[in-house]
Design an enzyme around this catalytic site. Structure first.
Site, PDB file in Angstrom:
ATOM      1  N   SER A 190     -27.267   6.207  32.683  1.00 24.95           N
ATOM      2  CA  SER A 190     -26.026   6.836  33.123  1.00 24.95           C
ATOM      3  C   SER A 190     -24.856   6.203  32.389  1.00 24.95           C
ATOM      4  O   SER A 190     -24.641   4.993  32.477  1.00 24.95           O
ATOM      5  CB  SER A 190     -25.851   6.659  34.638  1.00 24.95           C
ATOM      6  OG  SER A 190     -24.655   7.249  35.078  1.00 24.95           O
ATOM      7  N   ALA A 191     -24.117   7.020  31.630  1.00 23.69           N
ATOM      8  CA  ALA A 191     -22.937   6.531  30.908  1.00 23.69           C
ATOM      9  C   ALA A 191     -21.725   7.344  31.345  1.00 23.69           C
ATOM     10  O   ALA A 191     -21.806   8.131  32.293  1.00 23.69           O
ATOM     11  CB  ALA A 191     -23.161   6.624  29.410  1.00 23.69           C
ATOM     12  N   VAL A 194     -28.975  10.941  32.241  1.00 25.92           N
ATOM     13  CA  VAL A 194     -30.233  11.408  31.659  1.00 25.92           C
ATOM     14  C   VAL A 194     -31.371  11.290  32.670  1.00 25.92           C
ATOM     15  O   VAL A 194     -31.528  10.249  33.321  1.00 25.92           O
ATOM     16  CB  VAL A 194     -30.583  10.594  30.387  1.00 25.92           C
ATOM     17  CG1 VAL A 194     -31.918  11.044  29.802  1.00 25.92           C
ATOM     18  CG2 VAL A 194     -29.472  10.733  29.347  1.00 25.92           C
ATOM     19  N   ASP A 238     -24.202   5.239  16.075  1.00 25.05           N
ATOM     20  CA  ASP A 238     -24.301   4.406  17.274  1.00 25.05           C
ATOM     21  C   ASP A 238     -25.742   3.944  17.494  1.00 25.05           C
ATOM     22  O   ASP A 238     -26.276   4.053  18.594  1.00 25.05           O
ATOM     23  CB  ASP A 238     -23.798   5.213  18.486  1.00 25.05           C
ATOM     24  CG  ASP A 238     -23.448   4.328  19.674  1.00 25.05           C
ATOM     25  OD1 ASP A 238     -23.040   3.169  19.453  1.00 25.05           O
ATOM     26  OD2 ASP A 238     -23.568   4.795  20.825  1.00 25.05           O
TER      27      ASP A 238
END
Length: 432
Positions: free
Chosen positions: A116-117, A122, A273
């Site tokens: 979780s961002a 997800v 990234d």
């Protein structure tokens, strides 16, 4: 439609109120505790959530635009947020696939999230057809919050530019626009799916069997939901587990780097990234690349100039370094390469006194300092670096961290297996 407009308006008003409250709290903290400006700004940004966290990460990766103390402070800007209830994920899926029975798409969806961002969450799932997948679901109101925050920032930047005309970084409004462009792309999962397709196509064209990226299920993906093949593996930072899967961990790193360097020349964009969470060693020994939300774009000639610069640096050829610096940057003025070479010599002579060959094996903090110093020299000569130049160097720092874990006693940059500049010849890419 009308209800959606009203809801967005209410969210915008609520967001502005929340922003004002956090700002007021920060003002009180500054008056009572006197923290450094950079630290207070980072803590405030983290309190304000997704947009400001991304802004903090932009500051951390753009030393050409921001003062060093802020670049260093924002290196620790966190992007982990509390998980949302599974009921919300179900609501988004029902909304995005309206008119379709979810039970005819997904056989099962794990209620507990994998990650979780700030922008998305997800979950693992299985399709009715049997494939194991992951579903990336956008968090509520992300776009509304994004546009509200960026409009406030743009307005504040305009005021600041007028109030302080001699501000060092005078194009603040342009910087906000640049951030807006990047972040709007990141919340569009259709664009992320295209980034993934581009990378998979590159692997196929170059016949690279040593690396892998997940397949996108376009029929089950939208701007707010991305359904992808699930990959199983371990992060490259877990040396003991990597050692169990691969006899030569340094080979794993070489594969990852060769694949990424090749994408700089042959893809429409490059993965910007690739930290430990986005690069894995799969169970079958291949290197898996995931999460293509943050990408950069670089002309092949700019990357060639970067390589030329690093090669000249190791040979301590300052005139060649100056020429490559011009080739990788942009300028409206005529540059005296001899003066630029002399400035570079003053900058790097101290760094290179020990051993020029060790420069690229130094620690990430030192490399970051070197990059900022180099950008500073460029600025004094009127050289503007490409906007994704910092993303490129940030990824080099990530690779440096992987090297320390997987090949601590090997000079990877001197390894004959490493191909930093590659042609379309598929034989150049590393294979098993």
């Amino acid at each position: 439609m009308k209800n959606n407009i009203v809801m967005d308006g209410l969210r915008s008003v609520a967001r502005m109120g929340q922003t004002a409250a956090v700002a007021a709290k920060a003002g009180i903290k500054y008056a009572t505790e006197k923290p450094s400006n950079a630290k207070l700004m980072r803590e405030t940004f983290e309190s304000l959530g997704s947009t400001y966290i991304k802004l903090g990460q932009f500051i951390a990766s753009t030393p050409s635009l921001f003062p060093r103390e802020y670049v260093e402070e924002f290196q620790g800007c966190l992007d982990q947020t509390p998980t949302l209830p599974f009921s919300y994920v179900q609501q988004v899926l029902a909304s995005e696939f309206a008119g379709r029975n979810l039970n005819e798409i997904f056989a099962s969806i794990d209620e507990k999230s994998l990650a979780s961002a700030s922008i998305a969450q997800v979950h693992a799932a299985q399709l009715v057809s049997g494939e194991n997948v992951v579903i990336k679901v956008q968090k509520p109101g992300v776009e509304t919050i994004l546009y509200t925050d960026l409009n406030v920032l743009h307005w504040a930047a305009k005021i600041l530019e007028k109030a302080v005309p001699k501000v060092k970084f005078a194009s603040l409004a342009d910087i906000v626009d640049e951030i807006k462009t990047r972040m709007v792309r990141e919340v569009d999962f259709i664009e992320e799916a295209q980034n993934l397709d581009d990378f998979v196509n590159y692997l196929n064209i170059t016949q690279n069997k040593a690396a892998y990226a997940p397949k996108v299920y376009h029929q089950y993906s939208t701007r707010r939901v991305l359904t992808m093949e699930r990959l199983y593996g371990v992060p490259l930072t877990d040396f003991d587990v990597v050692k169990k899967v691969s006899k030569d961990p340094s080979q794993v790193l070489i594969t990852a780097m060769n694949t990424w360097f090749g994408s700089l020349m042959m893809c429409n964009s490059f993965h910007a990234d690739l930290h430990a969470g986005n690069l894995m060693l799969m169970e079958d020994g291949r290197v898996g690349f995931i999460d293509f939300g943050i990408v950069g774009q670089l002309k092949p000639e700019v990357w060639t100039a970067c390589i030329g610069f690093m090669d000249a640096l190791q040979k301590t050829d300052y005139a060649l370094m100056a020429q490559n610096m011009l080739n990788m940057g942009m300028t409206d003025t005529k540059i005296d390469t001899q003066v630029l070479a002399a400035d570079l010599e003053r900058l790097f002579s101290g760094v290179l006194l020990a051993d020029p060959q060790e420069l690229l094996s130094t620690n990430p903090a030192d490399l970051n300092d070197i990059m900022m110093d180099m950008v500073g020299v460029g600025e004094r000569h009127g050289i503007r670096f490409p906007r994704d130049f910092a993303l490129l160097f940030k990824q080099m720092l990530y690779f440096d961290r992987f090297m320390r874990i997987l090949a601590p006693y090997t000079d990877i940059y001197a390894d004959q297996r490493l191909q930093m500049v590659q042609s379309m010849d598929p034989n150049v890419l590393l294979k098993h």
